[in-house]
Design a protein around this motif. Structure first.
Motif, mmCIF file in Angstrom:
data_model
loop_
_atom_site.group_PDB
_atom_site.id
_atom_site.type_symbol
_atom_site.label_atom_id
_atom_site.label_comp_id
_atom_site.label_asym_id
_atom_site.label_seq_id
_atom_site.Cartn_x
_atom_site.Cartn_y
_atom_site.Cartn_z
ATOM 1 N N ARG A 1 -1.776 1.196 -5.159
ATOM 2 C CA ARG A 1 -1.790 2.635 -4.904
ATOM 3 C C ARG A 1 -3.184 3.189 -4.663
ATOM 4 O O ARG A 1 -3.381 4.044 -3.804
ATOM 5 N N PHE A 2 -4.193 2.718 -5.421
ATOM 6 C CA PHE A 2 -5.550 3.229 -5.215
ATOM 7 C C PHE A 2 -6.077 2.823 -3.844
ATOM 8 O O PHE A 2 -6.756 3.596 -3.170
ATOM 9 N N SER A 3 -5.762 1.609 -3.434
ATOM 10 C CA SER A 3 -6.210 1.137 -2.118
ATOM 11 C C SER A 3 -5.519 1.897 -0.994
ATOM 12 O O SER A 3 -6.151 2.255 0.001
ATOM 13 N N VAL A 4 -4.220 2.154 -1.161
ATOM 14 C CA VAL A 4 -3.483 2.911 -0.143
ATOM 15 C C VAL A 4 -4.098 4.285 0.041
ATOM 16 O O VAL A 4 -4.364 4.726 1.170
ATOM 17 N N LYS B 1 -7.855 -8.175 -7.437
ATOM 18 C CA LYS B 1 -7.110 -9.433 -7.451
ATOM 19 C C LYS B 1 -5.679 -9.266 -6.936
ATOM 20 O O LYS B 1 -5.079 -10.233 -6.467
ATOM 21 N N ASP B 2 -5.141 -8.073 -7.064
ATOM 22 C CA ASP B 2 -3.740 -7.858 -6.701
ATOM 23 C C ASP B 2 -3.546 -7.243 -5.326
ATOM 24 O O ASP B 2 -2.408 -7.078 -4.886
ATOM 25 N N ARG B 3 -4.637 -6.891 -4.647
ATOM 26 C CA ARG B 3 -4.510 -6.202 -3.363
ATOM 27 C C ARG B 3 -4.051 -7.183 -2.282
ATOM 28 O O ARG B 3 -4.695 -8.213 -2.057
ATOM 29 N N PRO B 4 -2.952 -6.896 -1.583
ATOM 30 C CA PRO B 4 -2.488 -7.773 -0.507
ATOM 31 C C PRO B 4 -3.480 -7.773 0.655
ATOM 32 O O PRO B 4 -4.278 -6.842 0.809
ATOM 33 N N PRO B 5 -3.438 -8.793 1.493
ATOM 34 C CA PRO B 5 -4.343 -8.827 2.649
ATOM 35 C C PRO B 5 -3.988 -7.762 3.673
ATOM 36 O O PRO B 5 -2.814 -7.394 3.838
ATOM 37 N N LEU B 6 -5.014 -7.269 4.369
ATOM 38 C CA LEU B 6 -4.809 -6.261 5.398
ATOM 39 C C LEU B 6 -4.317 -6.893 6.689
ATOM 40 O O LEU B 6 -4.697 -8.007 7.045
ATOM 41 N N THR B 7 -3.484 -6.158 7.389
ATOM 42 C CA THR B 7 -3.024 -6.562 8.709
ATOM 43 C C THR B 7 -3.241 -5.399 9.677
ATOM 44 O O THR B 7 -3.487 -4.263 9.256
ATOM 45 N N VAL B 8 -3.163 -5.690 10.949
ATOM 46 C CA VAL B 8 -3.321 -4.637 11.960
ATOM 47 C C VAL B 8 -2.241 -3.575 11.794
ATOM 48 O O VAL B 8 -2.497 -2.367 11.926
ATOM 49 N N SER B 9 -1.028 -4.022 11.490
ATOM 50 C CA SER B 9 0.070 -3.081 11.292
ATOM 51 C C SER B 9 -0.200 -2.131 10.124
ATOM 52 O O SER B 9 0.046 -0.923 10.216
ATOM 53 N N LEU B 10 -0.729 -2.667 9.026
ATOM 54 C CA LEU B 10 -1.039 -1.837 7.864
ATOM 55 C C LEU B 10 -2.163 -0.847 8.176
ATOM 56 O O LEU B 10 -2.123 0.303 7.740
ATOM 57 N N ILE B 11 -3.169 -1.286 8.899
ATOM 58 C CA ILE B 11 -4.275 -0.394 9.251
ATOM 59 C C ILE B 11 -3.775 0.786 10.087
ATOM 60 O O ILE B 11 -4.178 1.936 9.875
ATOM 61 N N ILE C 1 -8.163 13.028 -8.431
ATOM 62 C CA ILE C 1 -7.334 12.759 -9.607
ATOM 63 C C ILE C 1 -5.886 13.177 -9.368
ATOM 64 O O ILE C 1 -4.949 12.425 -9.668
ATOM 65 N N GLY C 2 -5.696 14.377 -8.805
ATOM 66 C CA GLY C 2 -4.352 14.921 -8.660
ATOM 67 C C GLY C 2 -3.455 14.094 -7.761
ATOM 68 O O GLY C 2 -2.349 13.703 -8.155
ATOM 69 N N PHE C 3 -3.907 13.786 -6.557
ATOM 70 C CA PHE C 3 -3.063 13.024 -5.652
ATOM 71 C C PHE C 3 -3.005 11.548 -6.041
ATOM 72 O O PHE C 3 -2.086 10.844 -5.650
ATOM 73 N N GLY C 4 -3.989 11.083 -6.821
ATOM 74 C CA GLY C 4 -3.861 9.760 -7.419
ATOM 75 C C GLY C 4 -2.691 9.719 -8.388
ATOM 76 O O GLY C 4 -1.933 8.740 -8.442
ATOM 77 N N ILE C 5 -2.530 10.790 -9.160
ATOM 78 C CA ILE C 5 -1.366 10.913 -10.048
ATOM 79 C C ILE C 5 -0.081 10.942 -9.236
ATOM 80 O O ILE C 5 0.912 10.282 -9.575
ATOM 81 N N LEU D 1 -12.948 10.376 -1.662
ATOM 82 C CA LEU D 1 -13.124 8.972 -1.292
ATOM 83 C C LEU D 1 -14.140 8.286 -2.192
ATOM 84 O O LEU D 1 -13.916 7.153 -2.648
ATOM 85 N N VAL D 2 -15.256 8.952 -2.467
ATOM 86 C CA VAL D 2 -16.279 8.378 -3.357
ATOM 87 C C VAL D 2 -15.703 8.148 -4.749
ATOM 88 O O VAL D 2 -16.032 7.161 -5.425
ATOM 89 N N PHE D 3 -14.822 9.021 -5.190
ATOM 90 C CA PHE D 3 -14.211 8.878 -6.510
ATOM 91 C C PHE D 3 -13.205 7.728 -6.543
ATOM 92 O O PHE D 3 -13.109 6.987 -7.539
ATOM 93 N N LEU D 4 -12.440 7.532 -5.472
ATOM 94 C CA LEU D 4 -11.334 6.583 -5.481
ATOM 95 C C LEU D 4 -11.748 5.147 -5.174
ATOM 96 O O LEU D 4 -11.128 4.209 -5.688
ATOM 97 N N VAL D 5 -12.771 4.961 -4.356
ATOM 98 C CA VAL D 5 -13.137 3.619 -3.909
ATOM 99 C C VAL D 5 -13.443 2.663 -5.069
ATOM 100 O O VAL D 5 -12.972 1.515 -5.069
ATOM 101 N N PRO D 6 -14.228 3.064 -6.086
ATOM 102 C CA PRO D 6 -14.469 2.128 -7.200
ATOM 103 C C PRO D 6 -13.192 1.687 -7.901
ATOM 104 O O PRO D 6 -13.064 0.515 -8.273
ATOM 105 N N PHE D 7 -12.234 2.598 -8.079
ATOM 106 C CA PHE D 7 -10.970 2.221 -8.706
ATOM 107 C C PHE D 7 -10.207 1.234 -7.823
ATOM 108 O O PHE D 7 -9.648 0.255 -8.315
#
Length: 374
Positions: A222-225, A74-84, A272-276, A61-67
């Motif tokens: 993908r990084f946010s997901v 700018k491209d991340r869609p807004p969060l909704t309750v359904s997505l959470i 890195i691996g599951f990000g790939i 998580l610490v590795f992925l959050v900055p990415f």
């Protein structure tokens, strides 16, 4: 001339777009193949089966959050309750249950058996994808994917079940050989429980691969997901470990080897691996990703033979040939599918361009309203 030379150099060293997913999955399988041995080593060192995955996912998580924050700000869609809710369930199925089943199964069996049983993931993923209408069984590319997946699974099974004569092996000192035997020793363990847990691990992993493909269509970041998924899994593991692991010794990292295993699993495999993996799912789909999984059995055998001195048998050669043949069929089926999709798009693009050409002549010739609505 200089510009020509630089462009030629770029073409020589550039990687075609269609080859990038294949290279990415090959790297991921190479990284993941060493995970079985390192995690079993950590368990033999006394690592807690609940605290270990918690630390692993915190590192990821610490590795992925900055990415996720900077790359997709700018491209991340807004969060909704359904997505959470979907991210929470994705973390529960894809990480918490997936890794939990795996680590309990690995502790009660062996790295070789755990690696072999994971080869059921492509078949399960294919069945799930077929049920969800992601695989066309009435086309030659769909049949190629089926045959390729089954061939790869058979090849990985041959590596595991059939040895044959020794092809290659290194002589190791007795103390190192004894250490390697400890990594695969499941004496005193509940083998039945281990098998059940590993089957649950395969079901969760297959479900996770398919569910990611659906969620990425609704939330194409993908990084946010994966960051949200990992965040919820950290909360879930923390709650479970805090309730069950009451001994303070279980929360301590007792050795450098255990610390290395945690960082390898968290940073290299989960980060890195599951990000790939999630990047490839966007481009190749869940069946394409899972079709590469049997390659890890072959890579693990080669790595063990070269780095650890384990013997490499004829069964490994036969299994490797079957795996490569299966992967070729999966790749061919995927390329045929892409060509058919391109052919379907081409006529519509041509008709659209014809309309634009005709539109350029006169605005008075065109009707104000379409003659038909499709």
């Amino acid at each position: 001339m200089a510009g020509t030379g630089s462009s030629l150099t770029k073409r020589m060293f550039s990687v075609p777009d269609h080859a990038k997913p294949h290279m990415a999955m090959a790297v991921f399988m190479l990284v993941y193949s060493g995970n079985h041995v390192f995690m079993r080593a950590a368990l033999d060192m006394g690592a807690s089966k609940l605290v270990f995955p918690l630390y692993r996912n915190i590192i990821a998580l610490v590795f992925l959050v900055p990415f996720a924050y900077f790359v997709e700000r700018k491209d991340r869609p807004p969060l909704t309750v359904s997505l959470i809710i979907q991210f929470f369930l994705l973390g529960l199925v894809g990480i918490t249950l997936n890794q939990g089943f795996y680590i309990f199964g690995l502790d009660n069996t062996s790295p070789t058996f755990a690696s072999a049983l994971e080869n059921a993931v492509p078949a399960v993923t294919f069945i799930l994808a077929a049920l969800l209408e992601q695989v066309q069984l009435n086309s030659k590319n769909g049949v190629a994917k089926v045959l390729g997946t089954l061939t790869s699974v058979i090849g990985a099974s041959v590596i595991t079940l059939y040895k044959g004569p020794t092809i290659f092996g290194l002589n190791l000192p007795s103390n190192q050989s004894n250490f390697l035997l400890l990594l695969g020793d499941a004496k005193g363990k509940n083998w039945t429980l281990g098998c059940i847990c590993l089957i649950g691990h395969c079901l969760c992993w297959s479900s996770w691969i398919v569910l990611q493909a659906f969620i990425l269509k609704r939330y194409p970041a993908r990084f946010s997901v994966y960051s949200f998924t990992c965040f919820f899994s950290v909360l879930q593991f923390l709650a479970i470990a805090a309730y069950i692991e009451r001994d303070s010794q279980g929360w301590r990292v007792a050795s450098g080897g255990e610390l290395f295993s945690i960082f390898y699993a968290g940073l290299v495999v989960s980060g890195i691996g599951f990000g790939i993996q999630i990047w490839v799912i966007e481009r190749g789909g869940p069946v394409f990703v899972s079709g590469y999984l049997p390659l890890q059995t072959f890579l693990a055998a080669v790595m063990s033979s070269i780095a650890l001195g384990e013997e490499f048998y004829l069964g490994g050669i036969i299994g490797a040939v079957l795996i490569m043949a299966g992967l070729f069929l999966v790749v061919w089926g995927r390329s045929e599918e892409s060509m058919l999709a391109a052919e379907k798009i081409a006529p519509s693009s041509t008709s659209g361009s014809n309309c634009l050409v005709g539109a350029g002549k006169s605005s008075l010739v065109r009707p104000l309203l379409p003659t038909s609505v499709e």
